[in-house]
Design a protein around this motif. Structure first.
Motif, short mmCIF file in Angstrom:
data_model
loop_
_atom_site.label_atom_id
_atom_site.label_comp_id
_atom_site.label_asym_id
_atom_site.label_seq_id
_atom_site.Cartn_x
_atom_site.Cartn_y
_atom_site.Cartn_z
N PHE A 509 0.83 -1.21 0.00
CA PHE A 509 0.00 0.00 0.00
C PHE A 509 0.86 1.26 0.00
CE2 PHE A 509 -3.61 -2.58 2.00
CZ PHE A 509 -4.27 -2.67 0.80
N ARG A 513 1.05 3.99 -2.90
CA ARG A 513 0.49 5.27 -2.47
C ARG A 513 1.18 6.46 -3.14
NH1 ARG A 513 1.57 8.55 2.06
NH2 ARG A 513 -0.21 9.70 2.81
N GLN A 515 1.99 9.11 -5.42
CA GLN A 515 1.15 9.76 -6.43
C GLN A 515 2.01 10.44 -7.48
OE1 GLN A 515 -2.20 9.60 -6.63
NE2 GLN A 515 -2.06 8.16 -4.91
#
Length: 598
Positions: A509, A513, A515
Motif C-alpha cells: 500500500f 500510495r 502519487q
C-alpha cells in the motif's frame, strides 16, 4: 546515420538503444529486453542456450555493417506499442522545440486487484484462519458460535479465491501485455472479472458466516460469480497471449491451462454449493495444483532465468515436463472427485507418485537449487530468497500430500489428517503466498515507478511467513511422534501468518500510495528541472538517448516508456536507479539550450 556492428561484448541494452526494432530479433531468441538488459550478448546467449554466432548474424544483418538511424530518439512518446508498428515508424525529424505533452493516464488497473486481495487476506483469510486455529488448539473459542468446519471453508475461499487468485489476476493483466508487446484484450471484460471475483468470494464467505438458511442461496450465487469471473479471466488471458508470437519458454500454455483449471475449480465450487459438500476437497486440489501451481510454474519459466541468471529449459524438455505435469494434475483431481463416492487406493497411489515425480523433475530442470550463473550481473536480490524458500516448501508439500497419500494408499491406510493439513499449508503459505510476495517485491516498484517502500518490511514478511509455516509443522510432530504437548503451540502459526500479511500489505500500500507529481511540463524556452515528469523531458530532442545512456534503461522499451515516463519525475527516476541528479540535469540544460538555438 550511425553504423552498428554488434559484438559479443555489446549489451542487450545497447542493441535496443541503437535500434529498437531489433528488440524483435532479441525477443524471437528469447532474450529479455525489459528486465535483463545489462547483460552482454555473449552472456544472454549463454543463459538462453543460443548460438552466439547466429544471434550476431541476425542482429548484424548477415555480418554486413548496418546503416540505421537511431530511431529511439525520434519518437520518445510514441503511442504505438507493437514492435511491428515501431519498426514501421518513419524517422521523422526531431522536434525543434520543447512541447508540453499531456501526461498519459497512470496504469493503475492492478491496484484494485491488489487492494481487494490484501483485504481478503487480512479479514476472512489469514485472520479468520488464525482465530480458527487458536479455537482448535487452545481451550477457548475465538470464533463465537461459528462451527470450525465452516470457518475453515470460509478461510479457504478467502485465501485461495480471494487473496491468491485476485493477486494473480492483477499481475497477469499488467504484465502479459508487456511480455507479448500487445495491448490487453478487452479491458472491459478484465474489469468485469474483478467485480465478479471479489463479489463471489465476499458472497461465499458472508453466506458461510451467516449460516442457515441464508448460506445455501448466497453461497450458490457467489460460486456462480466465481465461475463467470474465471471464464472472463481465461478469455482475456487467452486473447492477450494470442496477440503476440509464442516465446521460446512456451510459458503461455501453463497460463492458459491454469485458467482452465480455475474454471474447473469454480465449476466444482458451484456443484459443492448446490449441495454436494463432499466435493470441497476436490475444489482445493483443483485450485491449488491446477490453477495456482500451473501459473507459478509457467511464470517461473519466464522470470526465474532472468531474475536469477539460470539457463532456460530446452523446448523439448519443457514440452515433456508440461505434458507430464498436466496429466499428473488431471489424475490427482480425478481421484479426488471420484473418491467422493468410492475409495481408489491404487489410483490415488499412482496419481500421487505421478504428481511428485512431475514436480520434482520440473524443479530439477529449472535448477533453482543449483548454482546460479551471472550472479554479479543481477541487481537487487532481495526477492530471490522468497523464490528459493518457496520452492523448498513446495517439496515439503509434495512429501506431505501426494507422496504420503501414495505410500499410505499402498499400505492400505489413510493419510493422517494433520499431515495433510500441514502439507496444504506448506503449499498455500510456504509456496503460493511466498512466491506472490517475492514477485510483488520485484514487480510492484516497476509498476509504480518508485522504489519499494521498505526493504526491511519485505524481509520481515519473509521471516514471519517462514516462521508461520515452521510453527504449523508441529502438526506433523503431534500426529507422527505423538508429541501432544506441542499441540497448543501450533496456534503461534496464526499470529505469525497475520503479521506477515500485515507487513506485506503495508509495504504494497505504501509503495502504491506514491502519487504522480503535479504536472511540471518543460515550458517552451524554459529550463528542465528535477521535478519535471520524465515524459515531458523526453520532448527535448536527444533527451531519450541521454537518459538511457545514463542508466534509465527501462525507457528504451516502448511499453515501459509509455507506462513509467508519465508517472515519474526526474528526481524520482534518479533515486530509483541510483543516478546522480545534478550532472544529469546539467546535461539536459545543454540539450534544451541547443534545441532553442536550433
Amino acid at each position: 546515420m550511425a553504423a552498428h556492428q554488434f559484438t559479443s561484448a555489446t549489451t542487450v541494452d545497447d542493441v535496443v538503444h541503437a535500434d529498437p526494432a531489433l528488440s524483435r530479433v532479441l525477443n524471437a531468441h528469447g532474450i529479455d529486453t525489459c528486465c535483463g538488459g545489462s547483460a552482454t550478448l555473449a552472456e544472454a546467449a549463454h543463459v538462453r542456450g543460443i548460438d552466439l554466432d547466429k544471434l550476431l548474424a541476425a542482429l548484424n544483418g548477415d555480418n554486413e555493417p548496418r546503416e540505421r538511424s537511431v530511431a529511439v530518439a525520434t519518437a520518445p512518446t510514441d503511442r504505438c506499442a507493437a514492435p511491428a508498428c515501431e519498426a514501421a515508424a518513419p524517422s521523422a525529424p526531431l522536434p525543434r522545440a520543447a512541447v508540453t505533452v499531456p501526461a498519459a493516464p497512470r496504469p493503475t488497473r492492478y491496484v484494485r486487484f491488489f487492494t481487494a486481495s490484501l483485504l481478503f487476506a487480512l479479514t476472512f483469510g489469514s485472520t479468520l484462519g488464525a482465530l480458527t486455529l487458536a479455537t482448535l488448539t487452545l481451550p477457548w473459542s475465538f470464533i463465537g458460535g461459528l462451527p470450525t468446519d465452516s470457518a475453515k471453508v470460509a478461510h479457504g475461499y478467502a485465501q485461495v479465491f480471494g487473496f491468491a487468485a485476485l493477486f494473480v489476476m492483477g499481475v497477469a493483466y499488467h504484465v502479459i501485455p508487456r511480455f507479448k508487446g500487445a495491448p490487453l484484450a478487452a479491458p472491459g471484460v478484465a474489469s468485469a472479472s474483478f467485480w465478479l471475483q471479489a463479489g463471489g468470494v465476499l458472497a461465499i464467505t458472508l453466506g458461510i458466516l451467516a449460516g442457515p438458511p441464508a448460506v445455501g442461496p448466497i453461497r450458490l450465487m457467489g460460486a456462480l460469480a466465481l465461475l463467470a469471473a474465471a471464464s472472463s479471466f481465461g478469455w482475456v488471458v487467452h486473447h492477450s497471449l494470442a496477440a503476440g508470437a509464442p516465446t521460446p519458454e512456451r510459458f503461455e500454455r501453463y497460463l492458459r491451462t491454469g485458467c482452465a483449471w480455475l474454471v474447473i475449480a469454480a465449476a466444482l465450487a458451484v456443484v459443492t454449493a448446490s449441495g454436494i459438500g463432499s466435493l470441497q476437497p476436490a475444489v482445493w486440489e483443483t485450485a491449488l495444483w491446477g490453477f495456482g501451481a500451473s501459473w507459478i510454474l509457467g511464470m517461473s519459466l519466464r522470470i526465474v532465468p532472468v531474475f536469477l541468471g539460470l539457463p532456460p529449459l530446452s523446448q523439448r524438455t519443457s514440452s515433456v515436463l508440461f505434458a507430464c505435469y498436466q496429466l499428473a494434475v488431471l489424475a490427482w483431481v480425478s481421484v479426488a472427485v471420484i473418491e467422493t463416492w468410492a475409495l481408489l487406493p491404487i489410483a490415488r497411489a499412482l496419481a500421487g507418485a505421478m504428481l511428485g515425480l512431475a514436480v520434482g523433475a520440473f524443479l530439477l530442470r529449472l535448477g533453482i537449487f543449483g548454482p546460479w550463473e551471472n550472479r554479479p550481473t543481477v541487481g537487487d536480490r532481495g526477492y530471490e530468497k522468497f523464490m528459493v524458500s518457496a520452492y523448498a516448501w513446495l517439496l515439503v508439500a509434495l512429501v506431505c500430500t501426494p507422496a504420503w497419500s501414495a505410500v499410505a494408499a499402498l499400505a492400505g491406510s489413510s493419510t493422517p489428517a494433520l499431515v495433510l493439513d500441514f502439507g496444504r499449508h506448506a503449499f498455500t503459505l510456504g509456496f503460493l503466498t511466498q512466491i506472490i510476495v517475492g514477485v510483488a517485491a520485484r514487480l510492484v516498484p516497476v509498476f509504480v515507478g518508485t522504489p519499494l517502500w521498505s526493504t526491511g518490511w519485505r524481509d520481515v514478511t519473509f521471516y514471519l511467513l517462514n516462521a508461520a509455516v515452521v510453527a504449523r509443522g508441529l502438526e506433523v510432530l503431534v500426529e507422527v511422534a505423538g508429541l501432544s504437548e506441542a499441540w497448543a503451540y501450533i496456534s503461534i502459526s496464526g499470529p505469525l501468518g497475520v503479521g506477515a500479511f500485515a507487513a506485506f500489505a503495508v509495504n504494497v500500500f505504501m509503495t502504491m500510495r506514491v502519487q504522480p507529481p503535479a504536472s511540471a511540463s518543460v515550458p517552451t524556452g524554459g529550463e528542465p528541472t528535477a521535478d519535471n515528469l520524465v515524459a515531458d523531458l523526453l520532448t527535448i530532442p536527444g533527451a531519450l538517448e541521454l537518459l538511457v545512456s545514463r542508466g534509465l534503461r527501462p525507457l528504451q522499451n516502448p511499453e515501459m516508456r509509455k507506462a513509467m515516463a508519465p508517472t515519474v519525475t526526474l528526481r524520482q527516476a534518479c533515486r530509483i536507479h541510483n543516478i546522480e541528479l545534478e550532472p544529469l540535469l546539467a546535461e539536459l540544460y545543454k540539450l534544451a539550450a541547443i534545441s532553442r538555438e536550433a
